[in-house]
Scaffold this motif. Structure first.
Motif, PDB file in Angstrom:
ATOM      1  N   LEU A  46       8.956 -19.718   0.314  1.00 34.84           N
ATOM      2  CA  LEU A  46       9.870 -20.785   0.718  1.00 34.84           C
ATOM      3  C   LEU A  46       9.471 -21.332   2.080  1.00 34.84           C
ATOM      4  O   LEU A  46       9.065 -20.570   2.950  1.00 34.84           O
ATOM      5  CB  LEU A  46      11.306 -20.267   0.820  1.00 34.84           C
ATOM      6  N   ASN A  47       9.623 -22.643   2.256  1.00 32.83           N
ATOM      7  CA  ASN A  47       9.352 -23.273   3.548  1.00 32.83           C
ATOM      8  C   ASN A  47      10.635 -23.406   4.355  1.00 32.83           C
ATOM      9  O   ASN A  47      11.715 -23.562   3.788  1.00 32.83           O
ATOM     10  CB  ASN A  47       8.738 -24.662   3.347  1.00 32.83           C
TER      11      ASN A  47
ATOM     12  N   ALA B  77       0.826  -1.220   0.000  1.00 34.12           N
ATOM     13  CA  ALA B  77       0.000   0.000   0.000  1.00 34.12           C
ATOM     14  C   ALA B  77       0.855   1.263   0.000  1.00 34.12           C
ATOM     15  O   ALA B  77       0.368   2.337  -0.351  1.00 34.12           O
ATOM     16  CB  ALA B  77      -0.927   0.004   1.210  1.00 34.12           C
ATOM     17  N   LEU B  78       2.120   1.155   0.371  1.00 31.75           N
ATOM     18  CA  LEU B  78       3.009   2.316   0.366  1.00 31.75           C
ATOM     19  C   LEU B  78       3.309   2.720  -1.075  1.00 31.75           C
ATOM     20  O   LEU B  78       3.421   1.871  -1.965  1.00 31.75           O
ATOM     21  CB  LEU B  78       4.315   2.007   1.102  1.00 31.75           C
ATOM     22  N   ASP B  79       3.467   4.005  -1.291  1.00 31.31           N
ATOM     23  CA  ASP B  79       3.719   4.538  -2.629  1.00 31.31           C
ATOM     24  C   ASP B  79       5.033   3.993  -3.200  1.00 31.31           C
ATOM     25  O   ASP B  79       6.066   4.027  -2.543  1.00 31.31           O
ATOM     26  CB  ASP B  79       3.768   6.068  -2.563  1.00 31.31           C
ATOM     27  N   GLY B  80       4.979   3.483  -4.422  1.00 30.82           N
ATOM     28  CA  GLY B  80       6.162   3.013  -5.117  1.00 30.82           C
ATOM     29  C   GLY B  80       6.669   1.653  -4.681  1.00 30.82           C
ATOM     30  O   GLY B  80       7.789   1.264  -5.008  1.00 30.82           O
ATOM     31  N   ARG B  81       5.863   0.894  -3.952  1.00 36.49           N
ATOM     32  CA  ARG B  81       6.318  -0.406  -3.452  1.00 36.49           C
ATOM     33  C   ARG B  81       5.591  -1.585  -4.118  1.00 36.49           C
ATOM     34  O   ARG B  81       5.822  -2.728  -3.779  1.00 36.49           O
ATOM     35  CB  ARG B  81       6.114  -0.536  -1.943  1.00 36.49           C
ATOM     36  N   ALA B  82       4.743  -1.307  -5.079  1.00 38.08           N
ATOM     37  CA  ALA B  82       3.925  -2.366  -5.686  1.00 38.08           C
ATOM     38  C   ALA B  82       4.735  -3.349  -6.526  1.00 38.08           C
ATOM     39  O   ALA B  82       4.356  -4.508  -6.650  1.00 38.08           O
ATOM     40  CB  ALA B  82       2.826  -1.746  -6.540  1.00 38.08           C
ATOM     41  N   GLU B  83       5.848  -2.920  -7.085  1.00 30.79           N
ATOM     42  CA  GLU B  83       6.615  -3.772  -7.991  1.00 30.79           C
ATOM     43  C   GLU B  83       7.808  -4.461  -7.334  1.00 30.79           C
ATOM     44  O   GLU B  83       8.491  -5.254  -7.966  1.00 30.79           O
ATOM     45  CB  GLU B  83       7.110  -2.947  -9.186  1.00 30.79           C
ATOM     46  N   ILE B  84       8.068  -4.156  -6.075  1.00 36.28           N
ATOM     47  CA  ILE B  84       9.241  -4.710  -5.402  1.00 36.28           C
ATOM     48  C   ILE B  84       8.994  -6.184  -5.075  1.00 36.28           C
ATOM     49  O   ILE B  84       7.966  -6.525  -4.489  1.00 36.28           O
ATOM     50  CB  ILE B  84       9.570  -3.900  -4.135  1.00 36.28           C
ATOM     51  N   PRO B  85       9.929  -7.060  -5.433  1.00 34.03           N
ATOM     52  CA  PRO B  85       9.745  -8.491  -5.160  1.00 34.03           C
ATOM     53  C   PRO B  85       9.700  -8.788  -3.655  1.00 34.03           C
ATOM     54  O   PRO B  85      10.457  -8.218  -2.875  1.00 34.03           O
ATOM     55  CB  PRO B  85      10.974  -9.146  -5.789  1.00 34.03           C
ATOM     56  N   VAL B  86       8.789  -9.696  -3.281  1.00 37.06           N
ATOM     57  CA  VAL B  86       8.636 -10.104  -1.888  1.00 37.06           C
ATOM     58  C   VAL B  86       8.697 -11.629  -1.817  1.00 37.06           C
ATOM     59  O   VAL B  86       7.977 -12.318  -2.540  1.00 37.06           O
ATOM     60  CB  VAL B  86       7.295  -9.610  -1.299  1.00 37.06           C
ATOM     61  N   LEU B  87       9.565 -12.125  -0.932  1.00 36.71           N
ATOM     62  CA  LEU B  87       9.720 -13.550  -0.703  1.00 36.71           C
ATOM     63  C   LEU B  87       9.245 -13.862   0.709  1.00 36.71           C
ATOM     64  O   LEU B  87       9.756 -13.291   1.666  1.00 36.71           O
ATOM     65  CB  LEU B  87      11.185 -13.962  -0.860  1.00 36.71           C
ATOM     66  N   MET B  88       8.247 -14.728   0.838  1.00 37.49           N
ATOM     67  CA  MET B  88       7.761 -15.105   2.159  1.00 37.49           C
ATOM     68  C   MET B  88       8.386 -16.432   2.561  1.00 37.49           C
ATOM     69  O   MET B  88       8.456 -17.358   1.759  1.00 37.49           O
ATOM     70  CB  MET B  88       6.244 -15.213   2.199  1.00 37.49           C
ATOM     71  N   VAL B  89       8.839 -16.489   3.818  1.00 40.65           N
ATOM     72  CA  VAL B  89       9.457 -17.689   4.367  1.00 40.65           C
ATOM     73  C   VAL B  89       8.673 -18.086   5.608  1.00 40.65           C
ATOM     74  O   VAL B  89       8.364 -17.242   6.445  1.00 40.65           O
ATOM     75  CB  VAL B  89      10.931 -17.410   4.747  1.00 40.65           C
ATOM     76  N   THR B  90       8.348 -19.394   5.723  1.00 41.54           N
ATOM     77  CA  THR B  90       7.599 -19.845   6.890  1.00 41.54           C
ATOM     78  C   THR B  90       7.802 -21.334   7.162  1.00 41.54           C
ATOM     79  O   THR B  90       8.157 -22.088   6.252  1.00 41.54           O
ATOM     80  CB  THR B  90       6.092 -19.564   6.735  1.00 41.54           C
TER      81      THR B  90
END
Length: 178
Positions: free
Chosen positions: A103-104, A70-83
């Protein structure tokens, strides 16, 4: 130099992920053990990659991703979730909620390295295209100004030529040009 934001409430995981990121080279890991502090940092900084844990206090990884996106200019930044959670529903929710990859735990070093490197390459390409677009826009503006300057010069020269035949016509053309 890539800025890699790592958000995990476990110090051991932060240390492990930081070490893996540093092995990639040309990376500056920024660590946060609390997602709210990470969101605050993101309001004034733009990372090249976000690595976020799913299960954290106060704000889980899914909520963090939604807030980050939702922050301005952050929509295209890659996000990797680890759990450590291996339920398909969590994976689907993460991917549909804005995570680019998942990633697990325990983290496989080879898979982590390949996925992070791919995401950083993606970000490099995004930055290149954005810079290229800005460069082309500046070039178009510069060329347009040159054309306008040439047109003004042409009008001035025509008025000077007409002035040699008839001073009133030359002055009239200059007044019309202005």
């Amino acid at each position: 130099m890539h800025t890699v934001l790592i958000v995990d409430d476990s110090d051991i995981n932060l240390t492990l992920i930081k070490a893996l990121v540093l092995k990639l080279g040309n990376c500056n890991p920024v660590l946060f053990d609390h997602p709210l502090k990470a969101v605050e940092w993101c309001q004034t900084h733009i990372p090249d990659l976000v690595i976020v844990d799913y299960m954290m206090p106060d704000m889980d990884g899914l909520e963090f991703i939604r807030t980050f996106r939702a922050l301005d200019g952050r929509a295209e930044i890659p996000v990797l979730m680890v759990t450590a959670n291996d339920q398909k529903d969590v994976r689907y929710e993460a991917l549909s909620g804005g995570a680019n990859d998942f990633l697990n735990k325990p983290i496989d070093r080879v898979e982590f390295t390949a996925r992070v490197r791919n995401m950083l390459d993606l970000r490099t390409g995004q930055k290149f295209l954005a810079d290229r677009a800005q460069h082309l826009a500046a070039l178009v503006a510069e060329q347009t100004q040159e054309i306008r300057d040439r047109e003004k010069e042409l009008i001035f020269r025509i008025s000077r030529a007409a002035e040699f035949r008839d001073p009133e016509t030359g002055a009239h053309i200059q007044r019309m040009a202005h």
